[in-house]
Design an enzyme around this catalytic site. Sequence first.
Site, short mmCIF file in Angstrom:
data_model
loop_
_atom_site.label_atom_id
_atom_site.label_comp_id
_atom_site.label_asym_id
_atom_site.label_seq_id
_atom_site.Cartn_x
_atom_site.Cartn_y
_atom_site.Cartn_z
CG ASN A 155 -8.11 -0.98 3.59
OD1 ASN A 155 -8.95 -1.85 3.39
ND2 ASN A 155 -6.82 -1.21 3.50
CB CYS A 196 -4.81 -2.85 6.10
SG CYS A 196 -3.85 -3.99 5.09
CG PHE A 255 -9.17 -5.03 -2.39
CD1 PHE A 255 -9.26 -3.75 -1.87
CD2 PHE A 255 -8.95 -5.18 -3.75
CE1 PHE A 255 -9.15 -2.63 -2.70
CE2 PHE A 255 -8.84 -4.08 -4.59
CZ PHE A 255 -8.93 -2.80 -4.06
CB THR A 299 -0.93 0.01 1.22
OG1 THR A 299 -1.64 -1.23 1.26
CG2 THR A 299 -1.92 1.15 1.12
#
Length: 388
Positions: free
Chosen positions: A201, A253, A142, A118
């Site tokens: 997210n 995350c 994901f 990310t």
Amino acid sequence: MKITVLGLGYVGLSNAALLAQHHDVIGVDLDAARVAAVNAGKSPIQDDELGAFLADKTLSLTASTNADAALKNADVVIVATPTDYDAKSNYFDTTSVDVVSERALALNDTSTVVIKSTIPVGYVEQARARLGTDRLLFSPEFLREGRALYDNLHPSRIVVGDSTARGRQFADLLLEGAKKTDIPVLLTDPSEAEAIKLFANTYLAMRVAYFNELDSYAMAGDMDSRQIIEGICLDPRIGQHYNNPSFGYGGYCLPKDTKQLLANYEHVPQNLIRAVVDANRTRKDFLAEQIIAQNPTVVGVYRLVMKEGSDNFRQSSVQGIMKRIKAKGIEVIVYEPELDEARFFGSRVIHDLAAFKAQSDIIIANRKSPALGDVADKVFTRDLFQAD
């Protein structure tokens, strides 16, 4: 094709396994023990399906600590190295991605380098301009911790931040390895793909924060949170999913991605994104106060992991509760089967569950467990639906 995957964590190893069904894959990691485990057909991370896949499937997958050798002949390089949030710079630390992607481009003048880590919005455009290349792409993942391979085999969608033939080729590789059919594929510009990841997210974090704040309100008013949640979630626009209260969102995350998105809003007016970040801290403050108000001498923490089926402690929400309780001078002890150490951040680790139960005045558990059934009167949890 010859594919090299840099980083054998949740993202890298699950991608490597997926692609090794049809292509020659070399997974590279700095951790020699992790490399040895993969070469022995074992998963170094807790993911039941991934473990079975590595043990039982015929895969063209090898692991190595030698990145340069693996990069020289690769057609596709996948970068899945960590980008932890740097609180000092208020931005993702992309150093590992910078180093390995630049090395990959330098060692091979034809390979496509796909970032799965990310990254901030705008990263790929800036890197392409700096390095003078169009061979650098971003494709967001994901994945759920503990279900990483499953989510690669059954993806909700495939997004690649490149609308050229390179982007289509990589999307086709992911489609080829998947079990699910009719998977939506979206080829976008680079920054749009980066934004998709962070906004997705942050939406999930917002939903967690929403139901947690609902739960805090109900607790403060001596109301039944479950009744309220069940009532509002019967509205199909809201839905009966992702609605189970907790100690806060955590894991690898959501905490860092929400903060990174907030940083990307530096010159854009906003209120909601800041509120999502702040809400998680407020929730921990509120719950810690509820526990402290019971005047315990010893508080037991049952499991540090984020959820069932995961071995990840990173940014788990219960750690925030622990810190607040310890700051009041209350002793905290920990039961965590995944820990071999005698202490965790200064707290005693009790490896015998019966002894842990006996020594704890209150046991805090982000998620309920049948193992605590005999001491249910001691357990503090906000797990209403026994779901993650």
